[in-house]
Design an enzyme around this catalytic site. Structure first.
Site, PDB file in Angstrom:
ATOM      1  N   HIS A   1       0.851  -1.194   0.000  1.00 50.69           N
ATOM      2  CA  HIS A   1       0.000   0.000   0.000  1.00 50.69           C
ATOM      3  C   HIS A   1       0.887   1.244   0.000  1.00 50.69           C
ATOM      4  CE1 HIS A   1      -2.790   3.098   1.327  1.00 50.69           C
ATOM      5  NE2 HIS A   1      -3.721   2.340   0.782  1.00 50.69           N
TER       6      HIS A   1
ATOM      7  N   GLU B   1      -3.269   3.462  -7.344  1.00 45.92           N
ATOM      8  CA  GLU B   1      -3.684   4.565  -6.474  1.00 45.92           C
ATOM      9  C   GLU B   1      -2.705   5.728  -6.602  1.00 45.92           C
ATOM     10  OE1 GLU B   1      -6.122   3.218  -2.757  1.00 45.92           O
ATOM     11  OE2 GLU B   1      -3.994   3.073  -2.355  1.00 45.92           O
TER      12      GLU B   1
END
Ligand SMILES: O=C[C@H](O)COP(=O)(O)O
Length: 214
Positions: free
Chosen positions: A85, A133
């Site tokens: 992430h 992202e």
């Protein structure tokens, strides 16, 4: 569409969100899951919500103080894990090791990446899915599908060019059903989101809005 709700370390009640995820998942054709902090995976999984880890380390059983072992989160009830992430970045060799650790523990994998080039590299490691992202949009409430649609389409193309079995999710700023529909129109098979649910006064209403058009 897959709607994966990452609770990060937001000060929300993970059980309240998990129960909302469970209930909304049962009322929609979409697949809805939640990724709580590692310390609450077992409690969250007990609600019946599909539960994911936010991270696993590229390690095996042994002398790894402070690390997160894939088998431990699986034993606690997680069925999948995020890897790399934007807020838990890993070196390429460690992403590879974490994917292998997750697969060893039968965890489904979503490897996150900043941009289409990284998505191609992540897809080459053989995860189940990748999630693009743009870091600058995370937590802004401005959806990637609207602010930077090209990055989603290019990520889908980059992953398909490497391995067409790897699904592509997109994330950052997703908070409404329209955002999810827009992501699907760009070729994404799911969305990764956090603040739109974790910071909502009413997580159930936020989730119902997300899946309403699906
Ligand atoms: O893991 C979730 C992503 O970082 C997106 O976060 P956000 O929905 O708060 O923008």
């Amino acid at each position: 569409m897959f709607v994966l709700v990452n609770l990060k370390t937001y000060p929300c009640d993970p059980i309240e969100v998990a129960e909302a995820v469970r209930d909304v998942n049962e009322s929609t054709d979409a697949r809805v899951a939640v990724a709580p902090q590692a310390a609450t995976i077992a409690q969250v999984a007990e609600t019946g919500a599909e539960t994911w880890a936010q991270h696993v380390d590229p390690i095996d059983y042994g002398s790894n103080t402070g690390h997160t072992l894939a088998e431990s989160v699986a034993d606690a009830g997680a069925v999948g894990t995020l890897i790399n992430h934007s807020e838990q970045r890993l070196k390429l060799a460690d992403i590879d090791g974490s994917v292998q650790a997750a697969q060893r523990a039968d965890l489904e994998t979503v490897v996150c990446a900043n941009n289409p080039a990284q998505i191609g590299a992540a897809a080459a490691l053989g995860p189940d899915a990748v999630a693009v992202e743009p870091p600058e949009l995370i937590g802004t409430g401005t959806p990637v599908s609207q602010a930077d649609p090209d990055v989603v389409e290019d990520a889908v193309e980059a992953a398909q060019n490497v391995d067409s079995d790897v699904s592509v999710l997109c994330g950052a700023g997703i908070s409404t059903g329209d955002d999810v529909v827009a992501a699907g129109d760009l070729g994404a098979e799911g969305v990764l989101l956090a603040s739109g649910v974790a910071k909502a006064d009413d997580p159930t209403a936020a989730l119902e809005d997300l899946v309403e058009p699906l």
